[in-house]
Design an enzyme around this catalytic site. Structure first.
Site, PDB file in Angstrom:
ATOM      1  N   ASN A 225     -10.478   0.569   1.932  1.00 57.14           N
ATOM      2  CA  ASN A 225      -9.023   0.576   1.762  1.00 57.14           C
ATOM      3  C   ASN A 225      -8.720   0.411   0.274  1.00 57.14           C
ATOM      4  O   ASN A 225      -8.800  -0.693  -0.268  1.00 57.14           O
ATOM      5  CB  ASN A 225      -8.398  -0.560   2.578  1.00 57.14           C
ATOM      6  CG  ASN A 225      -6.884  -0.608   2.442  1.00 57.14           C
ATOM      7  OD1 ASN A 225      -6.293   0.125   1.652  1.00 57.14           O
ATOM      8  ND2 ASN A 225      -6.250  -1.472   3.218  1.00 57.14           N
TER       9      ASN A 225
ATOM     10  N   CYS B 244       0.806  -1.223   0.000  1.00 56.66           N
ATOM     11  CA  CYS B 244       0.000   0.000   0.000  1.00 56.66           C
ATOM     12  C   CYS B 244       0.838   1.272   0.000  1.00 56.66           C
ATOM     13  O   CYS B 244       0.302   2.355  -0.231  1.00 56.66           O
ATOM     14  CB  CYS B 244      -0.929   0.006   1.206  1.00 56.66           C
ATOM     15  SG  CYS B 244      -2.089  -1.382   1.224  1.00 56.66           S
TER      16      CYS B 244
ATOM     17  N   HIS C 152     -14.447   5.202   5.232  1.00 57.98           N
ATOM     18  CA  HIS C 152     -15.894   4.976   5.281  1.00 57.98           C
ATOM     19  C   HIS C 152     -16.507   4.979   3.881  1.00 57.98           C
ATOM     20  O   HIS C 152     -17.312   4.111   3.541  1.00 57.98           O
ATOM     21  CB  HIS C 152     -16.550   6.050   6.149  1.00 57.98           C
ATOM     22  CG  HIS C 152     -18.035   5.910   6.268  1.00 57.98           C
ATOM     23  ND1 HIS C 152     -18.930   6.485   5.380  1.00 57.98           N
ATOM     24  CD2 HIS C 152     -18.799   5.232   7.172  1.00 57.98           C
ATOM     25  CE1 HIS C 152     -20.157   6.188   5.736  1.00 57.98           C
ATOM     26  NE2 HIS C 152     -20.115   5.433   6.822  1.00 57.98           N
TER      27      HIS C 152
END
Length: 497
Positions: free
Chosen positions: A425, A225, A421
């Site tokens: 991810n 990531c 939210h």
């Protein structure tokens, strides 16, 4: 009669202003030292008459040759300084992929699919439900079309379709926003950790947009990531040696071939957290882009803990006992992430923190050396160095841990929580959704400093520091344009399904 004691609120109020006074004094110490010296020199100069000034000039014995040589030396030093300075790197603009509403995965649909796919494993279904309830994700996150099928279509063709949907959409939006012609792209970097086909994704972009034959293209995979900031670092190095160039970076994660179909808990976590997303970023070292660019790159700091076995294996792609391939997240992940963050901020701290914070940190370090662990470690106040924080939206636990370690307020992690939210991810592209949130809220002002922090497998913690080039108007389009008025939303600790 005992002396009156001050109420706690008054004590904290006084302490606050003592700290502000200390910060102002230390951060401006050079100014306070130079002002009396400059004033005394001016007073002495004003007391001199024309005759004294002429006598002083003649006493220097400066001839024409001396003046010419001195001027030439000053010009040479200035030229050398300007030539040796690193080229400024500008972030002209960026674009984030916005998935269509048809790809939404509300909780009910996610759990229904989980029950059908894992019908013989009720404990695995129950575990997934608990993770989703506590994940911090909302009802509007999206998954690629192939994962909506029952069973999911985890084919190479479906993965390529997802890559084309995400990457081409982000690229089209970027080219439109910046009026950049594909032929003007000098450097192309694509990072996608888990999907690395042949030809590469960067070759797919070159083919789609008919980029030049001499383009410098790179395809980064397997870097997790934090690969987006690694791409920024690579682009910065390339732009330092290639003048008058444009670099386009595409950050994404292709989920279709990486949907885990087994029942191991550590490998089910990514299914619950990862969602589709992507971003395209235009960097430039052209002086002509200074005015229109949104940001200027100040620092990139990379920390790699891969020499430690535990850190190397905490995020690991492997097969479970039944032969299903997935990403295993180790229970020690947050501890290792905390250690990587400490190493990273130790490096970035001296580059960005004001003198007052650095001095307090040094005093704390010396005190701990003398008094061992009796002296509490001082955590630098990074709020003195940055106006905005973009923490990788890897999960609620990641954001909670960084908020605690960096002593940030709820407002300072709002962009990260709301991105998690709304979009989930999205791996390396999550930082750009967070930047978009701050911009769409109208918070980004000229001179503001932004700290992007990301974690990745290996294990890595990478940081990038940007400075806002101009006050940014609220964008009328983008991933947040149709929902920003609803945010921030309250995110309960547990969403009962």
């Amino acid at each position: 009669m005992p002396p009156p004691t001050l109420p706690e609120s008054t004590k904290s109020f006084n302490l606050k202003y003592v700290k502000l006074g200390y910060q102002y004094l230390v951060n401006n110490i050079l100014t306070f030292l130079l002002i009396p010296i400059v004033i005394s020199i001016l007073i002495q100069a004003l007391q001199l008459g024309p005759t004294e000034l002429l006598t002083l000039y003649e006493s220097l014995n400066l001839g024409f040759i001396h003046i010419v040589c001195s001027s030439f030396l000053v010009i040479c030093i200035a030229t050398f300084y300007l030539m040796s300075r690193p080229r400024p790197i500008y972030l002209v603009d960026y674009a984030c992929f916005k998935p269509p509403c048809s790809l939404r995965v509300p909780f009910a649909k996610a759990m229904e699919h989980g029950r059908i796919i894992l019908s013989s494993q009720p404990k695995a279904v129950s575990f997934q439900m608990k993770i989703i309830e506590r994940s911090g994700l909302g009802e509007e996150t999206c998954l690629p079309p192939a994962i909506h099928y029952l069973p999911p279509e985890l084919s190479m063709a479906a993965a390529r379709d997802e890559a084309q949907m995400v990457i081409f959409s982000a690229m089209d939006t970027l080219l439109k926003k910046t009026s950049l012609k594909p032929k003007d792209i000098d450097i192309l970097i694509v990072n996608c950790s888990l999907f690395s086909p042949t030809p590469s994704l960067s070759a797919m972009v070159v083919n789609k947009y008919k980029l030049r034959s001499n383009i410098k293209s790179f395809n980064l995979s397997g870097m997790g990531c934090s690969a987006g900031l690694i791409s920024i670092d690579l682009a910065r190095d390339l732009l330092q040696v290639h003048p008058n160039s444009n670099a386009v970076i595409v950050s994404t994660e292709i989920l279709t071939p990486n949907c885990y179909m087994g029942n191991q808990r550590s490998m089910l976590l990514p299914n619950c957290l990862f969602r589709m997303g992507g971003a395209a970023i235009l960097l430039s070292n052209r002086w002509s882009d200074n005015r229109r660019a949104k940001y200027r790159l100040v620092h990139v700091v990379r920390t790699h803990k891969g020499s430690e076995d535990k850190a190397y294996r905490c995020v690991h792609q492997e097969e479970d006992p039944e032969g299903h391939v997935g990403i295993s997240l180790n229970i020690d992940l947050m501890v290792i992430a905390g250690e990587a963050l400490k190493s990273n901020i130790t490096t970035i701290g001296p580059l960005v923190l004001p003198a007052s914070e650095q001095l307090l940190f040094v005093f704390s370090l010396l005190a701990r050396k003398i008094f061992k662990k009796k002296w509490k470690a001082y955590v630098p106040d990074f709020k003195q160095a940055f106006e905005h924080f973009c923490i990788h939206a890897g999960g609620r636990a990641v954001i909670d841990e960084l908020q605690k370690n960096l002593q940030l307020s709820a407002e300072q992690v709002e962009a990260s929580r709301m991105t998690l939210h709304r979009f989930g991810n999205t791996s390396s592209s999550s930082l750009w959704y967070e930047m978009g949130y701050i911009e769409t809220k109208g918070w980004m002002k000229k001179g503001d400093r932004i700290w992007q922090i990301a974690f990745g497998s290996g294990f890595k913690c990478n940081s990038a520091v940007w400075k806002c080039n101009r006050t940014i108007k609220k964008p009328m389009d983008g991933p947040w344009s149709d929902c920003i008025d609803r945010y921030p939303v309250h995110i309960p600790d547990v969403v009962k399904l």
